[in-house]
Design an enzyme around this catalytic site. Structure first.
Site, mmCIF file in Angstrom:
data_model
loop_
_atom_site.group_PDB
_atom_site.id
_atom_site.type_symbol
_atom_site.label_atom_id
_atom_site.label_comp_id
_atom_site.label_asym_id
_atom_site.label_seq_id
_atom_site.Cartn_x
_atom_site.Cartn_y
_atom_site.Cartn_z
ATOM 1 N N GLU A 51 -28.866 7.579 20.833
ATOM 2 C CA GLU A 51 -28.219 8.748 20.212
ATOM 3 C C GLU A 51 -26.975 9.157 20.984
ATOM 4 O O GLU A 51 -26.831 10.318 21.389
ATOM 5 C CB GLU A 51 -29.221 9.911 20.120
ATOM 6 C CG GLU A 51 -30.428 9.600 19.260
ATOM 7 C CD GLU A 51 -31.273 10.833 18.903
ATOM 8 O OE1 GLU A 51 -31.026 11.902 19.486
ATOM 9 O OE2 GLU A 51 -32.161 10.721 18.057
ATOM 10 N N GLU A 74 -35.778 6.304 13.698
ATOM 11 C CA GLU A 74 -36.640 7.449 14.021
ATOM 12 C C GLU A 74 -36.786 8.344 12.811
ATOM 13 O O GLU A 74 -35.895 9.099 12.481
ATOM 14 C CB GLU A 74 -36.071 8.278 15.187
ATOM 15 C CG GLU A 74 -36.243 7.641 16.521
ATOM 16 C CD GLU A 74 -35.928 8.588 17.664
ATOM 17 O OE1 GLU A 74 -36.052 9.810 17.477
ATOM 18 O OE2 GLU A 74 -35.577 8.076 18.740
#
Ligand SMILES: *[C@@H]1O[C@H](CO)[C@@H](O)[C@H](O)[C@H]1NC(C)=O
Ligand SMILES: *[C@@H]1O[C@H](CO)[C@@H](O)[C@H](O)[C@H]1NC(C)=O
Ligand SMILES: *[C@@H]1O[C@H](CO)[C@@H](O)[C@H](O)[C@H]1NC(C)=O
Ligand SMILES: CC(=O)N[C@H]1CO[C@H](CO)[C@@H](O)[C@@H]1O
Length: 853
Positions: free
Chosen positions: A194, A265
């Site tokens: 991320e 995710e």
């Protein structure tokens, strides 16, 4: 002669086959050892040049003991997953620079081999920054001490250590032949995590860094593609992937149109920190999000988490609780959380039935009204077709028309039409069973509930502290992440005219702290506790106290709840006390910030390791007394019989940490209540593999005061199983099969199968009792159904006949099966059944102790 020769050859060939069969495992290994080519195009990842769909689930090896891994992996496979994903956790593998640990829970290679033994694929997310609600986002503490280091940007010291660790992990995995290119299970590897929002924070240095990371990763030559999650523009051949709740709607996919849509995710709930109320994400909503993602062209999803497990010891990030994603399809203890587990299994089965159309069909979209659409994948000349009918309206159910046929599509749902005609799955109609979790007393732990204590007391004074500075020192600099605790001490003198002149005015101690919690004492007397929150870590402890003329002593035990795991400049995050003053004195405010401070790192009990069997004997234990702050408590107990998971109910305690047989099982915190007035976590997992038959030692360090004799050691069951199914549900996906391009009912039955409910006990258990059964308009949730005003006469009798003594039973969802005629027009009839499972041998199970959670 010739005949005899060929006969001989045939015998030799037969012998070779027999040999291969005899050494079946070796032969299979030889076959896979060749290696697999993992590549990709816009539609999907490809295995040896062939497109494939992937259902992946996150299971993190350090979050459960190795003896739980086989069961977790098997249940993931049974749930229709073909991939398991895990991060790699740098700070547990290299706790000191150059000191490596890959043992026990940290045996990464064993974990990936186990995945391979189950014929599943794996994704390894190396990071090495991982966030993951893990202490310091996975980065070891010692990295902070590298001169001039700045984490996760174009900084040479950081890059060189990161590269060294990535190479170490890749080598370890390669040495064990774990990459698909070597015949292993690993099909993807992740670098960074991320990064996108940090890239913005670090500007061009961030871009340089991420491009370097991609090149560095690719240079390790794993033979499998690399991914970067939540990174729309991944450099070169690295595939960017989506993290989020609704990637099908929020993410347009990689900007480089040669890369596939992968979802790394998909949150199955929300992770929780101390102070958070319970979080739920329904099975229906997750199924909707996954069906949506596949309907817009996605070909891989990953459930984060599929099994969360436990943050043992001090492994949790700041404020994160030990219990991690307990709401996942497999709960903290690895038990099926229904209907989440079963509903997603059914979804995977439905999507697999449509694989050909999904991977090779031409995608098209057809609006069917406001917030209604059909997404179709079709291979025209082969008559292969799948349609997703979606209703995005969250309020109204609709009946819509698609290709001339009417379809009932409930609110916020997607129906999957496996041949563009037959509904094989609806995200809103749950066909799988429900269950209820219950907690039980056991004879072994109710007995000998005797506690002893060791008083941490000895409130230190400035003179005893060896580390002295003018101002209070930063906490992590002192602990180096080896303990949560530091004493801050200072002494000061008051003259009689400093004292408040009225007796009813008490001076107030004000301790400002960067975080996360503290307990204050003045002249050996307890003054009070304070703490920050995940959102506002800094806080002020502000309590009245008594001072005396002459020398006064302040001692504050400051503690952290773990290191931060996100954001830029992680290496600069601080904890511990910061400014101290006293108000309400006759002379006004006394600022003690620069008064000279002494520091003592860690507790006496920690220094002596009194939670271990060896250290325990080095201090004098006394009979336990309640409501004492800063106290170590211990008791012995025998392991509960059976194999149900074991938990501690710590509701009578305040805040602290706990150990079983010397193993840290986590931080607990009961006194901090969430908005609904309850502790965020009251039950704490004690893995059975930490226990022995007899005489286990439980040790707690309690900071604030509690009632240890009221602690309960309980077992956990999910033996109450239920079905709640409407007659509008489509027939169960397992009743359908594909023959060429046609979808047909298994074992005949035509195109109009009725829905059926299946009840299934956990392994080794059978249905012992039908607790509730109604066909009509019953209400409630599993564990607490109530009759409506309308029901058929024979539901209970029919359910008992079909289910008692069985591990699994099937019940029709139609009135005629239960004595017919439901005299309540206008209702959609529903079948609700609750059954109780138990081991075939009677006895054993105790009475429920606490309500279901
Ligand atoms: C787009 O992806 C392809 C395939 O991985 C890669 O070879 C190419 O370099 C990428 N293009 C850009 C502009 O990054
Ligand atoms: C922590 O220690 C380092 C090295 O001793 C020092 O440079 C740094 O300023 C300290 N940090 C804080 C916040 O005190
Ligand atoms: C059971 O459900 C009823 C209503 O459906 C509710 O009033 C009652 O409190 C519930 N009981 C428990 C133990 O949850
Ligand atoms: C774990 C995590 O980061 N969860 C996020 C899931 O999605 C919601 C909504 O998009 C975020 O608020 C959470 O932070």
């Amino acid at each position: 002669m010739r005949d005899s020769m060929s006969g001989h050859r045939a015998r030799l060939a037969a012998l070779a086959v027999a040999l291969m069969m005899a050494s079946g495992a070796a032969a299979a290994w030889e076959l896979t050892k060749k290696g697999t080519v993992i590549s990709y195009d816009r539609r999907s990842l490809m295995v040896d040049g062939r497109r494939e769909i992937f259902f992946s689930g996150s299971i993190h090896y350090p979050r459960s003991p190795p003896d739980m891994w086989p069961d977790l992996i098997a249940k993931a496979k049974e749930g229709g997953l073909n991939v398991i994903e895990s991060y790699v956790f740098w700070n547990i593998h290299e706790p000191e620079k150059g000191v490596l640990n890959f043992e026990g829970r940290y045996d990464m290679v064993k974990f990936f081999k186990m995945i391979q033994d189950n014929d599943m694929y794996a994704i390894v997310r190396i990071g090495p920054f991982i966030q993951a609600e893990w202490n310091h986002g996975g980065l070891p503490y010692w990295l902070r001490e590298i001169p001039d280091i700045v984490f996760r940007t174009n900084n040479e010291p950081f890059k060189s250590h990161m590269e060294k660790f990535v190479n170490l992990i890749v080598k370890k995995l390669k040495d064990a032949n774990l990459f698909a290119s070597q015949g292993g299970p690993i099909i993807l590897a992740q670098i960074e995590n991320e990064y996108q929002h940090l890239e913005a924070a670090f500007k061009e240095e961030g871009t340089k860094y991420i491009n370097w990371a991609a090149k560095m990763a690719e240079a390790t030559s794993t033979g499998v593609p690399w991914i970067m999650c939540k990174q729309t523009k991944a450099p070169g051949e690295v595939i960017p992937t989506c993290n989020g709740r609704n990637c099908g709607d929020t993410w347009p996919g990689p900007t480089n149109k040669t890369k596939p849509l992968l979802w790394t995710e998909n949150w199955t709930a929300q992770y929780r920190v101390f102070g958070d109320p319970p979080s739920q994400r329904s099975a229906e909503d997750i199924a909707f999000a996954v069906a949506r993602f596949f309907s817009v062209g996605g070909t891989m999803t990953n459930y984060y988490m599929y099994h969360g497990g436990t943050n043992f010891g001090r492994t949790a990030a700041a404020f994160v609780m030990p219990k991690y994603y307990d709401e996942a399809p497999l709960d903290e203890f690895g038990l099926y959380k229904e209907p989440k587990w079963g509903h997603l299994r059914d979804l995977h089965q439905a999507l697999k039935l449509c694989k050909k159309a999904l991977l090779w069909g031409t995608m098209s979209t057809q609006p069917l009204g406001k917030q209604l659409e059909a997404r179709v994948f079709e291979v025209k000349d082969q008559n292969v077709c799948v349609a997703f009918l979606s209703n995005h309206n969250t309020k109204d159910d609709v009946t819509l028309t698609f290709r001339g046929q009417p379809y009932f599509v409930p609110r916020h749902s997607i129906s999957i039409l496996a041949d563009c005609k037959t509904v094989v799955f609806s995200t809103q109609h749950v066909n799988s069973q429900h269950n209820q979790r219950t907690f039980h007393f056991t004879d072994q732990t109710v007995q000998n509930n005797v506690w002893q204590m060791f008083d941490e007391e000895k409130i230190p004074k400035y003179k005893q502290a060896k580390i002295r500075t003018r101002k209070p020192e930063e906490l992590y600099n002192l602990t180096k992440d080896k303990t949560d605790y530091v004493w801050y001490t200072s002494s000061f003198k008051l003259e009689s005219d400093d004292m408040p002149f009225r007796r009813d005015i008490r001076p107030v101690l004000e301790v400002n702290s960067h975080g996360h919690a503290s307990v204050a004492f003045v002249n050996n007397a307890f003054v009070g506790c304070g703490h920050g929150t995940k959102m506002n870590k800094a806080f002020m402890l502000q309590k009245p106290m008594d001072l005396k003329k002459g020398v006064n002593h302040i001692a504050v035990l400051a503690s952290t709840l773990g290191m931060m795991d996100s954001g830029a400049y992680l290496e600069h995050r601080e904890a511990g006390i910061d400014r101290v003053q006293i108000t309400g004195l006759n002379a006004g405010t006394l600022d003690l910030t620069n008064n000279g401070w002494g520091h003592i790192v860690s507790l006496v009990g920690e220094q002596k390791e009194i939670y271990t069997e060896k250290g325990m004997g080095t201090v004098a234990w006394k009979p336990a007394v309640n409501d004492k702050p800063l106290t170590w408590y211990k008791r012995n107990f025998d392991m509960p019989s059976g194999d149900d998971p074991v938990v501690l109910d710590l509701s009578p305690m305040g805040k602290g940490m706990m150990f079983v047989n010397g193993e840290g099982i986590g931080r607990y915190w009961i006194s901090y209540k969430h908005a609904l007035g309850r502790p965020s976590q009251q039950l704490y997992h004690v893995p059975r593999s930490f226990l022995r038959e007899k005489n286990n030692v439980l040790v707690l360090f309690e900071e604030e005061g509690g009632h240890p004799e009221a602690i309960m050691i309980l077992t956990v069951k999910r033996d109450n199983i239920c079905t709640f199914m409407s007659e509008k549900n489509p027939a169960h996906i397992k009743n359908w099969q594909r023959q060429d391009s046609q979808i047909t009912a298994k074992g005949g039955g035509g195109g109009d199968l009725k829905p059926q409910a299946t009840l299934s006990c956990p392994p080794k258990k059978v249905i012992q009792q039908v607790v509730f059964a109604s066909f009509g308009n019953p209400q409630g949730i599993c564990g607490n159904y109530t009759l409506g005003n309308c029901h058929t006469p024979r539901a209970h009798e029919v359910a008992e006949k079909a289910c008692l003594g069985q591990r699994t039973c099937t019940l029709p969802v139609s009135a005629d099966a239960y004595g017919g005629d439901l005299k309540c027009p206008g209702t959609t009839a529903t079948l609700a059944v609750q059954a109780k499972c138990s081991k075939r041998a009677p006895g054993a199970p105790g009475a429920p102790a606490a309500a279901a959670q």
